[in-house]
Design a protein around this motif. Sequence first.
Motif, PDB file in Angstrom:
ATOM      1  N   LEU A 103      44.584 -15.697  46.521  1.00  9.14           N
ATOM      2  CA  LEU A 103      43.920 -14.994  47.625  1.00  9.14           C
ATOM      3  C   LEU A 103      44.694 -13.730  48.001  1.00  9.14           C
ATOM      4  N   GLY A 104      46.020 -13.811  48.009  1.00 17.91           N
ATOM      5  CA  GLY A 104      46.823 -12.622  48.280  1.00 17.91           C
ATOM      6  C   GLY A 104      46.628 -11.555  47.222  1.00 17.91           C
ATOM      7  N   CYS A 106      43.942 -11.201  45.421  1.00 17.51           N
ATOM      8  CA  CYS A 106      42.598 -10.658  45.636  1.00 17.51           C
ATOM      9  C   CYS A 106      42.611  -9.600  46.738  1.00 17.51           C
ATOM     10  N   ALA A 107      43.357  -9.878  47.819  1.00 17.80           N
ATOM     11  CA  ALA A 107      43.413  -8.930  48.939  1.00 17.80           C
ATOM     12  C   ALA A 107      44.055  -7.615  48.501  1.00 17.80           C
ATOM     13  N   SER A 144      37.668 -20.111  45.614  1.00 14.90           N
ATOM     14  CA  SER A 144      38.667 -19.259  46.260  1.00 14.90           C
ATOM     15  C   SER A 144      38.657 -17.852  45.676  1.00 14.90           C
ATOM     16  N   GLY A 148      37.688 -14.581  47.656  1.00 17.87           N
ATOM     17  CA  GLY A 148      38.711 -13.547  47.723  1.00 17.87           C
ATOM     18  C   GLY A 148      38.209 -12.209  47.212  1.00 17.87           C
ATOM     19  N   LEU A 151      36.625  -9.481  49.595  1.00 14.40           N
ATOM     20  CA  LEU A 151      37.465  -8.626  50.436  1.00 14.40           C
ATOM     21  C   LEU A 151      37.427  -7.168  49.994  1.00 14.40           C
ATOM     22  N   LEU A 184      42.765  -8.576  57.219  1.00 17.46           N
ATOM     23  CA  LEU A 184      43.922  -9.481  57.307  1.00 17.46           C
ATOM     24  C   LEU A 184      43.539 -10.806  57.962  1.00 17.46           C
ATOM     25  N   VAL A 187      41.822 -12.867  55.309  1.00 17.35           N
ATOM     26  CA  VAL A 187      42.829 -13.382  54.365  1.00 17.35           C
ATOM     27  C   VAL A 187      43.582 -14.550  54.982  1.00 17.35           C
ATOM     28  N   SER A 188      43.945 -14.433  56.253  1.00 21.41           N
ATOM     29  CA  SER A 188      44.666 -15.509  56.943  1.00 21.41           C
ATOM     30  C   SER A 188      43.816 -16.766  57.051  1.00 21.41           C
ATOM     31  N   MET A 191      43.566 -18.363  53.619  1.00 17.01           N
ATOM     32  CA  MET A 191      44.816 -19.038  53.256  1.00 17.01           C
ATOM     33  C   MET A 191      45.019 -20.304  54.081  1.00 17.01           C
TER      34      MET A 191
END
Length: 438
Positions: A103-104, A106-107, A144, A148, A151, A184, A187-188, A191
């Motif tokens: 996911l990070g 992807c962001a 996921s 993701g 985004l 953000l 994303v949070s 996660m």
Amino acid sequence: MDPLVLGAIVAFATIFVLFSGVSVALGLLIVSAGFLIIFDGMRSLELMPEILFGKLDNFALLSIPMFIIMGAAIASTRAGADLYEALERWLTRVPGGLVVSNLGACALFSAMSGSSPATCAAIGKMGIPEMRKRGYPDAVAAGSIAAGGTLGILIPPSVTMIVYGIATETSIGRLFLAGVFPGLLLVSLFMAWSLYSTWRSGDAAVLSSGSYTWREKFEILPRVLPFVAIILGVLYAMYGGIATPSETAAVGALLCLVIAMVIYKLWHPKDLWVVLRDSTKESVMILFIIAAAGVFSYMLSSLFITQAIAEWIGTLDVNRWVLMGAVNIFLLIAGFFLPPVAVILMAAPILLPIITTAGFDPIWFAVVLTINMEIGLISPPVGLNLYVINGIAPDISLKTILRGSLPFVACMVIAIILLCIFPGIATWLPDAVMGSTI
């Protein structure tokens, strides 16, 4: 004929034409020309070329192909794989860390490419096989990445935000800033759900297996940091008053091409031609839709449909949040069937007067609209990201991918609710950096 009745007829005709299989831009032109001829006569066609090309006479539109080239240059390299690997090395000991690292990745890749399908493809090719190998359920692995990838249309620089800014004559710089904290936030939430899901499954020890030395963690960073530096540099140039969005997009595209050539050896003319060819195709598609949507908006205005709808909404004795709920439902349904660019260009000019009359901030509304479009990207029947993931992992059924993405849809709904309760999540940063518009 009553403009509201005519508006309903136009809506059904537009849906019918678009569902016939023609392209969005051509469908909008067919509907516009048909109703203009019927109600204004053949002479109305004389204005269509002027409106069509006049809609493209906007310097800000130059940023669209530039940002697309920027994303295509990144997507054509191993930047996505390196980004994924870097985060995986740093988060390997975190329970559910592999999902979190995906996911990070992807962001960050979304911020570099601005494209949802490209993000899904770049991160998914590495992330999905690795998650399945580590024992993650297929639904979690596929869902996921699909979520993701959405985004890409929210985190700046976003082509979708540029299109909204042009369609509504809203500051593109403010729109980019408005997407930072909501991005953000999403994303949070993604996660948090991944960590909770992993903890609930009781397999944290297995799913966090693997370890890397500090040397292995740091040696991957030089391949990723240049692209991140470009994104930060583009945003600094834009908000530091150094250059316009179009100028910073051009410089960013050039730098991404140079880094792709130097770091990833993308120097062969054939490889560069693929990047430029694909970027041109996507840019022309978006610009054609923008031009056709301009004609469509002219048709709605000349037949007094837009004005009648806004006046009718204004006479409704309903709470403004009920109105906003209805608008969100409309956007969700539209996003299920049409791409984000088409929905924004068709709906934003009609909805914006209604939204502003009800007392809502147009910058805040852009974020809410974009999150609705994100939901559409992982929802049937269109659900572009679902099909991208299915293409990467054809042995995972669309039903499984959809089931895995549903919790992330719920996260997006929660994000919209939080934005409604705390609109400052979207509006504080633009006001702090560029000054309040009130």
